[in-house]
Design an enzyme around this catalytic site. Structure first.
Site, PDB file in Angstrom:
ATOM      1  N   SER A 302      22.222  -9.668 -33.042  1.00  0.00           N
ATOM      2  CA  SER A 302      20.817 -10.016 -33.198  1.00  0.00           C
ATOM      3  C   SER A 302      20.464 -11.514 -33.045  1.00  0.00           C
ATOM      4  O   SER A 302      21.177 -12.220 -33.202  1.00  0.00           O
ATOM      5  CB  SER A 302      20.375  -9.366 -34.874  1.00  0.00           C
ATOM      6  OG  SER A 302      20.880 -10.426 -35.786  1.00  0.00           O
ATOM      7  N   ASP A 303      19.286 -11.741 -32.969  1.00  0.00           N
ATOM      8  CA  ASP A 303      18.595 -12.975 -32.929  1.00  0.00           C
ATOM      9  C   ASP A 303      18.870 -13.337 -34.649  1.00  0.00           C
ATOM     10  O   ASP A 303      19.029 -12.698 -35.497  1.00  0.00           O
ATOM     11  CB  ASP A 303      17.442 -13.242 -32.520  1.00  0.00           C
ATOM     12  CG  ASP A 303      17.403 -14.624 -32.047  1.00  0.00           C
ATOM     13  OD1 ASP A 303      17.988 -15.612 -32.271  1.00  0.00           O
ATOM     14  OD2 ASP A 303      16.584 -15.029 -30.790  1.00  0.00           O
ATOM     15  N   TYR A 304      18.559 -14.672 -34.774  1.00  0.00           N
ATOM     16  CA  TYR A 304      18.712 -15.357 -36.083  1.00  0.00           C
ATOM     17  C   TYR A 304      17.990 -14.516 -37.078  1.00  0.00           C
ATOM     18  O   TYR A 304      16.706 -14.577 -37.000  1.00  0.00           O
ATOM     19  CB  TYR A 304      18.281 -16.542 -35.981  1.00  0.00           C
ATOM     20  CG  TYR A 304      18.776 -17.633 -37.280  1.00  0.00           C
ATOM     21  CD1 TYR A 304      19.769 -18.232 -37.448  1.00  0.00           C
ATOM     22  CD2 TYR A 304      17.735 -17.549 -38.252  1.00  0.00           C
ATOM     23  CE1 TYR A 304      20.488 -19.299 -38.299  1.00  0.00           C
ATOM     24  CE2 TYR A 304      18.172 -18.636 -39.374  1.00  0.00           C
ATOM     25  CZ  TYR A 304      19.363 -19.175 -39.395  1.00  0.00           C
ATOM     26  OH  TYR A 304      19.568 -19.979 -40.223  1.00  0.00           O
ATOM     27  N   THR A 305      18.508 -13.640 -38.004  1.00  0.00           N
ATOM     28  CA  THR A 305      17.792 -13.102 -39.036  1.00  0.00           C
ATOM     29  C   THR A 305      16.753 -12.021 -38.609  1.00  0.00           C
ATOM     30  O   THR A 305      16.097 -11.608 -39.164  1.00  0.00           O
ATOM     31  CB  THR A 305      16.941 -13.846 -40.118  1.00  0.00           C
ATOM     32  OG1 THR A 305      16.068 -14.580 -39.426  1.00  0.00           O
ATOM     33  CG2 THR A 305      17.949 -15.068 -40.919  1.00  0.00           C
ATOM     34  N   ALA A 306      16.894 -11.724 -37.231  1.00  0.00           N
ATOM     35  CA  ALA A 306      16.055 -10.695 -36.830  1.00  0.00           C
ATOM     36  C   ALA A 306      15.997  -9.401 -37.466  1.00  0.00           C
ATOM     37  O   ALA A 306      15.221  -8.325 -37.492  1.00  0.00           O
ATOM     38  CB  ALA A 306      16.270 -10.550 -35.119  1.00  0.00           C
TER      39      ALA A 306
END
Length: 762
Positions: A302-306
């Site tokens: 995932s992207d950052y905290t996505a």
């Protein structure tokens, strides 16, 4: 037929980068695929792991053991050194990101390998986007070189330097096609064209990973952001995406597929939703398409905290639900949120997530670690001697300079003002970037060593016979006036023979979370430019930017304009090389420069309409245009000048028809008609005249850099086949339709020699 089986002078698209660079043998896709198949070691580990340890392998956290420099991401769920080490020893962390340095890497890896129950090594990752300590041009600038072998070389050098500092994995390349210049992350990609994006995606993947994934200087690539992040509404970062299946398939997915064909083993899910379904919870995208249809065997992070942001999207009820949706959709690693560690054990126990789903994600992560040799060499890329030997080497500095010069685009050169003489002229270098070193590296260069940076003034002085003939005046800040600044600039201009005006964007105006509604040069700089222009000296404009800009007033009207982007460590030398003629500019625009911000989104390869505006007429009523400007660009995609001139002639087709299973050769002669040796980027475009779905007015299909001495000619030959002419059509499948096609061999997307051929049926 696979649409990628198109060829360029006998080189398949799949091997385009390797072939063009003379890098035979570096097509690692087959080798990489073999390395991620099942292994007895991986299965034995999975059988022994607790659910907490499995969740740990699927969790990535910011590396606060060796904290990153700068504000790279929001401060969410951060752990201190002791917490990270304790959780690593407990087997509850699989990946650390954005920390650098051998000493900290050794500490972290020792905790994982020697003190955790199963001894599974950590993956050490970072955002190495366009260089590490030595910084190269931003990806958009490098795209202007139209030179995939150069992109291979800069990615290879970045990997060699980054792996020397204890890293295994980079979250690059960004392969999003972007056609709205308001979006700040245009800077990280390759521009508005699909074909150019595919070629550069492959070059960068091969460059980062090198010929052997287990080598100490090999760095895993990560294609991002999957998918359609470049289509966010209004160019606003993190925004929604409404898109047709055809546009998704034709525009936004091909560079990802090209990256995976080049051997890329990881992908990052995007922040955006697609037609209401966030990418990080989009099973159709991450599983049905990516894994089942394309056969991708690697890891999705995932992207950052996505994953946690699924709650804010209104798609997940709470964090627990977000973790469930992400893992079931196909996200293997949760970045920074900690949701998998917190919720997967209970989700499995309750039956909301099958253990088999978790095991499959763990299997992919462990196979990735096995593919790069971490089990055999857990301390690979953690070598103090390598860190000392492979940092900011002379070869890296030289490459930064070369790449910078090749990325510069000459937009205008009235009266052949450029190149400037090295001697005998007093030059006033004016603007906020004249001797500035804070805005040369560009966005997403957090690891770059600013002490290495070369500013414009330094580069100019080293290029001039008498450095004392250069005067620098700031004149204004990037976005604010300076008391007395304009007066000082005007005085310098009056005392000079030539003015060089260094204006544009600060590096904090491009990149993530830096969307703009007005993509012009900030008003304080425009006021400076107008005042200096009024002095009447010959003026060269040096644009600094991470996107296409709107040019106006004195900047637009200057006799000479260079697009110099953010060029990295050797900015000053690279720009001086071009300004003073040591390098003949050869860059071409990878994005269209619009007349006005309101034209966004805009791309050269738009479709026509039922009322197209005629190019040769001023009668524009009831046509596809705006009230104030035509439906065209000030400087179009593919455009760029040189200090010499080139002519295209003698367009020939090997046949007026292209058989269903045959190939068509398109040839033309390119001649250097000027007085200097130079490089011309010859471009081939096609258009499907009549189709079951309206087609773009032009589409880039091939390009070739041709170096010619004065008066020299060369015949260039391109090859087309049916696979080059397909589109996503009826029945939701790739099709080619018999009929008439236009073909251009051109110097940009709006000119060229034109012919037609007919694609025959089966």
């Amino acid at each position: 037929m696979d649409r990628r089986v198109a060829s360029l002078e006998g080189i398949s698209r799949r091997g385009l980068v390797a072939g063009a660079a003379g890098l035979a043998g570096l097509a690692v896709a087959g080798k990489a695929a073999a390395q991620v198949r099942g292994s007895q070691r991986v299965e034995a580990l999975i059988a022994q792991m607790t659910i907490d340890e499995k969740a740990g392998q699927l969790s990535c956290y910011a590396d606060m053991i060796r904290p990153p420099v700068g504000d790279m991401n929001p401060a969410v769920n951060l752990r201190n050194t002791q917490q990270l080490l304790a959780e690593t020893r407990a087997g509850k962390i699989g990946t650390l990101m954005n920390g650098v340095g051998v000493e900290g890497a050794l500490l972290a890896q020792t905790a994982a390998v020697e003190h955790s129950r199963l001894g599974i090594p950590l993956l050490l990752a970072a955002d190495v986007i366009h260089g590490f300590k030595t910084v190269y041009p931003i990806p958009l600038a490098e795209a202007a070189s139209f030179d995939p072998p150069l992109a291979y070389r800069t990615a290879r050098a970045a990997a060699q330097e980054a792996t020397a500092h204890g890293l295994h994995w980079t979250f690059a390349p960004m392969v999003d096609v972007a056609r709205d210049e308001r979006w700040g992350r245009v800077a990280e990609g390759s521009g508005e064209d699909v074909f150019l994006g595919e070629a550069l995606a492959q070059a960068r993947v091969r460059g980062f990973q090198g010929p052997d994934l287990k080598a100490a200087d090999s760095m895993l690539a990560c294609a991002k952001h999957f998918a359609a992040y470049g289509a966010v509404a209004a160019g606003m970062d993190y925004n929604t995406v409404e898109i047709s299946e055809a546009t998704l398939r034709e525009v936004h997915l091909p560079p990802f597929q090209a990256a995976f064909e080049a051997g890329c083993l990881t992908a990052m899910s995007a922040f955006n939703d697609i037609n209401g379904v966030p990418a990080t919870a989009n099973k159709r995208l991450l599983t049905d398409l990516l894994r089942t249809e394309w056969g991708f065997k690697g890891v999705v992070i995932s992207d950052y905290t996505a994953d946690q942001e699924l709650v804010a999207h209104g798609y997940a009820a709470d964090d627990r639900d977000a973790a469930r949706l992400a893992i079931l959709a196909g996200v293997d690693i949760s970045m920074q949120s900690g949701l998998y560690s917190r919720y997967l054990p209970e989700l499995v126990k309750s039956g909301a997530v099958p253990m088999a789903v978790v095991d499959q994600a763990v299997r992919r992560v462990l196979m990735l670690k096995e593919a790069i040799g971490l089990f055999e060499q857990p301390f690979r890329s953690i070598d103090p001697k390598a860190q000392a030997a492979r940092t900011a080497t002379p070869a890296m500095r030289a490459l930064s300079r070369e790449a910078g010069a090749r990325s510069i685009v000459l937009l205008k050169n009235d009266g052949n003002l450029l190149p400037l003489p090295r001697a005998g002229k007093r030059i006033a270098l004016i603007g906020p970037f004249a001797d500035d070193r804070d805005n040369i590296l560009g966005p997403w260069a957090f690891f770059g060593d600013k002490s290495l940076g070369v500013d414009l003034a330094t580069g100019f002085r080293q290029a001039m016979a008498d450095p004392n003939l250069l005067q620098t005046v700031k004149g204004s800040d990037v976005e604010a006036s300076i008391p007395g600044g304009i007066e000082a600039a005007v005085a310098a201009a009056r005392a000079a023979n030539i003015v060089v005006l260094a204006v544009g964007e600060g590096q904090n105006m491009s990149g993530e979370a830096q969307s703009r509604t007005d993509i012009g040069i900030p008003r304080p700089q425009m006021m400076l430019a107008e005042a200096v222009a009024a002095v009447g000296r010959p003026t060269v404009v040096l644009l600094r930017h991470g996107r296409a800009l709107v040019l106006d007033g004195a900047v637009k009207n200057a006799p000479a304009i260079l697009a110099t982007w953010f060029l990295g460590t050797e900015t000053g030398h690279a720009v001086a090389d071009v300004v003073f003629g040591a390098v003949n500019p050869s860059g071409r625009l990878p994005v269209s420069f619009p007349y006005e911000s309101g034209q966004q989104p805009y791309a050269y390869n738009h479709r026509t309409t039922g009322r197209p505006a005629p190019a040769d007429s001023e009668i524009q009523e009831y046509k596809a245009r705006w009230r104030t400007v035509k439906n065209e660009a000030l400087y179009p995609f593919g455009y760029g000048l040189a200090y010499t001139t080139f002519a295209l002639s003698n367009l020939k087709l090997s046949s007026p028809t292209l058989g269903w299973n045959d190939k068509l050769q398109v040839s033309a002669r390119v001649t250097n008609t000027g007085r200097r040796e130079g490089v011309h980027v010859v471009q081939l475009y096609t258009r499907d005249r009549v189709a079951s779905r309206t087609r773009p007015v032009r589409e880039l299909k091939r390009f070739l850099r041709v170096s010619l001495k004065p008066g020299e000619s060369r015949d260039v030959v391109f090859e087309l086949e049916r696979g080059s002419l397909t589109f996503f059509g009826e029945g939701d499948r790739w099709i080619a339709e018999p009929g008439v096609f236009d073909v251009w061999v051109a110097s940009s997307s709006v000119d060229g020699l034109n012919a037609q051929f007919t694609l025959l049926g089966a």
